[in-house]
Design an enzyme around this catalytic site. Structure first.
Site, PDB file in Angstrom:
ATOM      1  N   HIS A  46       0.812  -1.218   0.000  1.00  0.00           N
ATOM      2  CA  HIS A  46       0.000   0.000   0.000  1.00  0.00           C
ATOM      3  C   HIS A  46       0.845   1.268   0.000  1.00  0.00           C
ATOM      4  O   HIS A  46       1.707   1.444   0.854  1.00  0.00           O
ATOM      5  CB  HIS A  46      -0.921   0.036   1.231  1.00  0.00           C
ATOM      6  N   GLY A  93      -8.924  14.283  -9.564  1.00  0.00           N
ATOM      7  CA  GLY A  93     -10.116  13.490  -9.238  1.00  0.00           C
ATOM      8  C   GLY A  93      -9.817  12.115  -8.664  1.00  0.00           C
ATOM      9  O   GLY A  93     -10.602  11.181  -8.838  1.00  0.00           O
ATOM     10  N   HIS A 100      -2.814   3.521  -8.102  1.00  0.00           N
ATOM     11  CA  HIS A 100      -3.301   2.621  -9.152  1.00  0.00           C
ATOM     12  C   HIS A 100      -3.090   3.244 -10.518  1.00  0.00           C
ATOM     13  O   HIS A 100      -3.052   4.474 -10.651  1.00  0.00           O
ATOM     14  CB  HIS A 100      -4.777   2.260  -8.942  1.00  0.00           C
ATOM     15  N   HIS A 102      -4.584   3.205 -14.318  1.00  0.00           N
ATOM     16  CA  HIS A 102      -5.651   2.835 -15.243  1.00  0.00           C
ATOM     17  C   HIS A 102      -5.008   2.436 -16.566  1.00  0.00           C
ATOM     18  O   HIS A 102      -4.174   3.190 -17.103  1.00  0.00           O
ATOM     19  CB  HIS A 102      -6.565   4.030 -15.513  1.00  0.00           C
TER      20      HIS A 102
HETATM   21  P1  AMP Z   1      -9.372   7.200  -9.422  1.00  0.00           P
HETATM   22  O1  AMP Z   1     -10.568   8.070  -9.705  1.00  0.00           O
HETATM   23  O2  AMP Z   1      -8.223   7.432 -10.338  1.00  0.00           O
HETATM   24  O3  AMP Z   1      -9.003   7.195  -7.956  1.00  0.00           O
HETATM   25  O4  AMP Z   1      -9.853   5.729  -9.797  1.00  0.00           O
HETATM   26  C1  AMP Z   1     -10.509   4.863  -8.946  1.00  0.00           C
HETATM   27  C2  AMP Z   1     -11.151   3.837  -9.820  1.00  0.00           C
HETATM   28  O5  AMP Z   1     -11.450   2.702  -9.029  1.00  0.00           O
HETATM   29  C3  AMP Z   1     -12.455   4.281 -10.477  1.00  0.00           C
HETATM   30  O6  AMP Z   1     -12.316   4.191 -11.897  1.00  0.00           O
HETATM   31  C4  AMP Z   1     -13.483   3.300  -9.928  1.00  0.00           C
HETATM   32  O7  AMP Z   1     -14.443   2.934 -10.893  1.00  0.00           O
HETATM   33  C5  AMP Z   1     -12.619   2.122  -9.525  1.00  0.00           C
HETATM   34  N1  AMP Z   1     -13.132   1.288  -8.448  1.00  0.00           N
HETATM   35  C6  AMP Z   1     -13.575   1.674  -7.225  1.00  0.00           C
HETATM   36  N2  AMP Z   1     -13.912   0.617  -6.476  1.00  0.00           N
HETATM   37  C7  AMP Z   1     -13.653  -0.485  -7.233  1.00  0.00           C
HETATM   38  C8  AMP Z   1     -13.784  -1.892  -7.027  1.00  0.00           C
HETATM   39  N3  AMP Z   1     -14.264  -2.393  -5.866  1.00  0.00           N
HETATM   40  N4  AMP Z   1     -13.430  -2.721  -8.035  1.00  0.00           N
HETATM   41  C9  AMP Z   1     -12.975  -2.221  -9.205  1.00  0.00           C
HETATM   42  N5  AMP Z   1     -12.818  -0.914  -9.460  1.00  0.00           N
HETATM   43  C10 AMP Z   1     -13.166  -0.047  -8.497  1.00  0.00           C
HETATM   44 ZN    ZN Z   2      -4.263  -0.074   0.015  1.00  0.00          ZN
END
Ligand code: AMP
Ligand code: ZN
Length: 114
Positions: A46, A93, A100, A102
């Site tokens: 983490h 955002g 993470h 994308h």
């Molecule tokens: P960010 O806005 O860059 O923080 O991206 C967070 C992403 O996590 C968003 O695109 C959400 O749709 C995705 N997300 C949130 N919870 C989950 C989950 N339990 N499983 C898969 N994706 C998730």
């Molecule tokens: Zn974490």
């Protein structure tokens, strides 16, 4: 981290559609896809964002990009084209505070920005 949803995905405590895993990295489908193919790559350790990741262990970025490279080759996405995005903080955002990446593709993407 106990209250982090992506740590819970790593621990198998909440479900995900896993598409890639090795000792360091896991990838799964985004719950709310913004493209025909939309995956999230995370390190199993983490950190809250890319800056904290680089401050604590810069090798993690290599783990992530090696995993993405292997995955896109297996998926044929390296030939189709794809985009990697990481959001940090309010202006970008960021909604989940476990670093993470994308990976978006599967179709022609719009330009990014405002
Ligand atoms: P960010 O806005 O860059 O923080 O991206 C967070 C992403 O996590 C968003 O695109 C959400 O749709 C995705 N997300 C949130 N919870 C989950 C989950 N339990 N499983 C898969 N994706 C998730
Ligand atoms: Zn974490």
């Amino acid at each position: 981290m106990s209250d982090c949803i992506f740590c819970k995905i790593v621990e198998g405590k909440i479900p995900s559609t896993k598409v890639f895993e090795n000792n360091q990295v896991i990838a799964f489908k985004d719950l709310h896809p913004l493209a025909a193919k939309h995956f999230l790559f995370i390190h199993k350790s983490h950190t809250k964002d890319i800056v904290q990741m680089m401050d604590s262990d810069p090798g993690q970025i290599k783990d992530i990009y090696q995993s993405i490279s292997q995955f896109v080759k297996d998926e044929g996405m390296n030939e189709e084209g794809f985009r990697v995005v990481t959001n940090l903080g309010a202006h970008a955002g960021q909604t989940v505070f476990h670093t993470h990446f994308h990976v978006l593709g599967g179709e022609t993407l719009g330009r990014f920005g405002k």
